[in-house]
Design a protein around this motif. Structure first.
Motif, PDB file in Angstrom:
ATOM      1  N   HIS A  48      72.777  45.178  42.978  1.00 31.99           N
ATOM      2  CA  HIS A  48      73.419  46.260  43.712  1.00 31.99           C
ATOM      3  C   HIS A  48      72.320  47.149  44.306  1.00 31.99           C
ATOM      4  O   HIS A  48      71.149  47.078  43.915  1.00 31.99           O
ATOM      5  N   TRP A  71      77.771  48.068  46.136  1.00 34.97           N
ATOM      6  CA  TRP A  71      77.924  46.899  45.299  1.00 34.97           C
ATOM      7  C   TRP A  71      77.474  45.627  46.024  1.00 34.97           C
ATOM      8  O   TRP A  71      77.460  45.547  47.247  1.00 34.97           O
ATOM      9  N   THR A  72      77.092  44.630  45.249  1.00 31.18           N
ATOM     10  CA  THR A  72      76.517  43.395  45.787  1.00 31.18           C
ATOM     11  C   THR A  72      77.387  42.763  46.859  1.00 31.18           C
ATOM     12  O   THR A  72      76.892  42.253  47.865  1.00 31.18           O
ATOM     13  N   SER A  73      78.694  42.800  46.669  1.00 35.27           N
ATOM     14  CA  SER A  73      79.609  42.163  47.619  1.00 35.27           C
ATOM     15  C   SER A  73      79.479  42.745  49.023  1.00 35.27           C
ATOM     16  O   SER A  73      79.674  42.047  50.015  1.00 35.27           O
ATOM     17  N   ARG A  77      75.887  41.721  52.801  1.00 30.89           N
ATOM     18  CA  ARG A  77      76.150  41.705  54.240  1.00 30.89           C
ATOM     19  C   ARG A  77      75.328  42.766  54.970  1.00 30.89           C
ATOM     20  O   ARG A  77      74.729  42.516  56.021  1.00 30.89           O
ATOM     21  N   THR A 115      80.217  51.663  51.764  1.00 29.49           N
ATOM     22  CA  THR A 115      80.853  50.479  52.332  1.00 29.49           C
ATOM     23  C   THR A 115      80.307  50.140  53.715  1.00 29.49           C
ATOM     24  O   THR A 115      80.642  49.097  54.278  1.00 29.49           O
TER      25      THR A 115
END
Length: 418
Positions: A48, A71-73, A77, A115
């Motif tokens: 992260h 967060w990594t997700s 990107r 985000t």
């Protein structure tokens, strides 16, 4: 202060956080994201992304801080997008992040879940800071400082800042190894990308600056803008600009020059090209200092030898003609001498022959045998000496008389003195 029956319901800590979380969610939660702008004061990545953002100074002289995380997700990107633009999140950068507020009740901390990022703003801020750095370096005279350094005519002692085993390292050293020149390469290992790279590059440059190198080369193969960000670092630029040894850069990129390139003595677009340029410098020095003088010496020596051969041939011909003429002259002289010698010899022999005949005749006249034939005799005393006077003999003395056909003895019976 004490509680009364009319006071509101007392909330448990957990209930308080539930209420607070509900209010935050209602105003700043996932359904109500917002943009926040601040200066990065701390950033690190462990799968992260974690960063602290600081705001402007408040009236109390303090700067508010926001603990943000991605967060990594989402970070995977965003990280790819940043790398494509050559941008790295680093301390001092001003960034606008999009996200929502979250509350972590166990520690009582309010955070911010990221985000999204304002990529255009980051690129613009990076370009602004880069331009400001270049302007400062120019104002201090550091953009031209390295170009004033005098490069050795034969730069064979090469200091190298690189990461061994990488493509850039192999490309650069490969050019030197196949050049047939005796390069003395002094390698100082260093990272050439990442947050720790600038400090290592600076240390490597400083170390090689004390090792009496002819030139120091900084090489790195191709990569994204983010991978090459360390070469825009102010620490690296100043270390290069202030070294007394010429610094060459061979950083594989096809975009704008890095700040390290701008302050370097000489730059090449790839490590291979940098190696080729170094070999070319040595080859030109060999041409100027060895091959051309050697060629001139050979040409001069050939001309001298050719002239000497021509002179020698002329002198040989002259000597041959002179010797031949001399021999002919001497031959004629000898012929003349021989002829005169023959004539003179004949004359001398004829004279000697006549003289000999005269002497023979003269000797013949005095020949004892002839006198003996005329009746002459030789009287010899007992001593063996010829008697030439009557006074040499005495009466009764035996004498010996030699005549033409022999000799006989006599005794003096009488002496008649004249």
């Amino acid at each position: 202060m004490s509680l009364r029956e009319s006071d509101p319901v007392i909330l448990d800590v957990g209930q308080f956080y539930d209420v607070l979380e509900a209010h935050l969610e209602e105003s700043f939660g996932k359904r109500h994201p917002l943009w926040v702008r601040g200066e990065i004061t701390k950033v690190y990545e462990k799968g992260h992304l974690y960063l602290d953002l600081a705001g402007s100074l408040r009236s109390d002289g303090k700067r508010p801080t926001l603990n943000a995380h991605c967060w990594t997700s989402v970070w995977g990107r965003l990280k790819a997008s940043l790398a494509a633009e050559g941008v790295r999140l680093s301390e001092g950068a001003v960034v606008s992040v999009h996200g929502f507020v979250d509350l972590y009740a166990p520690s009582g901390r309010i955070g911010f879940t990221v985000t999204g990022l304002d990529l255009n703003g980051l690129v613009g801020d990076l370009a602004r800071r880069r331009a400001e750095l270049i302007q400062r370096l120019g104002a201090e005279g550091l953009l031209e400082a390295q170009r004033a350094r005098v490069l050795s005519p034969v730069p064979l002692r090469v200091g190298l800042v690189a990461s061994p085993g990488t493509e850039g390292y192999n490309d650069f050293t490969g050019q030197l190894l196949t050049s047939r020149y005796g390069f003395d390469v002094r390698l100082v290992r260093s990272l050439v990308q990442g947050d720790e790279a600038p400090a290592q590059i600076v240390r490597a440059l400083q170390q090689l600056g004390d090792e009496n190198c002819d030139v120091i080369c900084v090489v790195r193969g191709g990569g994204s803008r983010a991978d090459l960000a360390c070469f825009d670092d102010e620490r690296v630029a100043r270390a290069i600009a202030t070294l007394s040894t010429p610094v060459w850069t061979g950083i594989g990129h096809t975009g704008d020059e890095s700040v390290a390139d701008l302050v370097a003595h000489t730059r090449a677009i790839t490590p291979t090209k940098l190696g080729e340029e170094l070999v070319t410098r040595v080859r030109e020095a060999e041409l100027r200092g060895v091959l051309q003088p050697a060629g001139a010496l050979l040409t001069g020596a050939s001309a001298v030898l050719e002239e000497a051969e021509t002179t020698l041939a002329e002198r040989r011909r002259t000597l041959v003609y002179a010797v031949r003429d001399r021999l002919r002259g001497e031959s004629r002289h000898l012929n003349g001498v021989r002829e005169r010698l023959v004539v003179e010899s004949r004359r001398v022999l004829d004279g000697a022959r006549r003289d000999l005949e005269t002497r023979r005749q003269l000797l013949g006249a005095y020949d004892p045998a002839r006198r003996f034939a005329q009746g002459w005799a030789v009287v010899v005393g007992e001593s063996g000496r010829a008697v030439t006077s009557t006074t040499e003999v005495a009466v009764g003395e035996p004498l010996r008389v030699r005549v033409g056909d022999g000799a006989f003895g006599v005794v003096v019976s009488e002496r008649d003195d004249a």
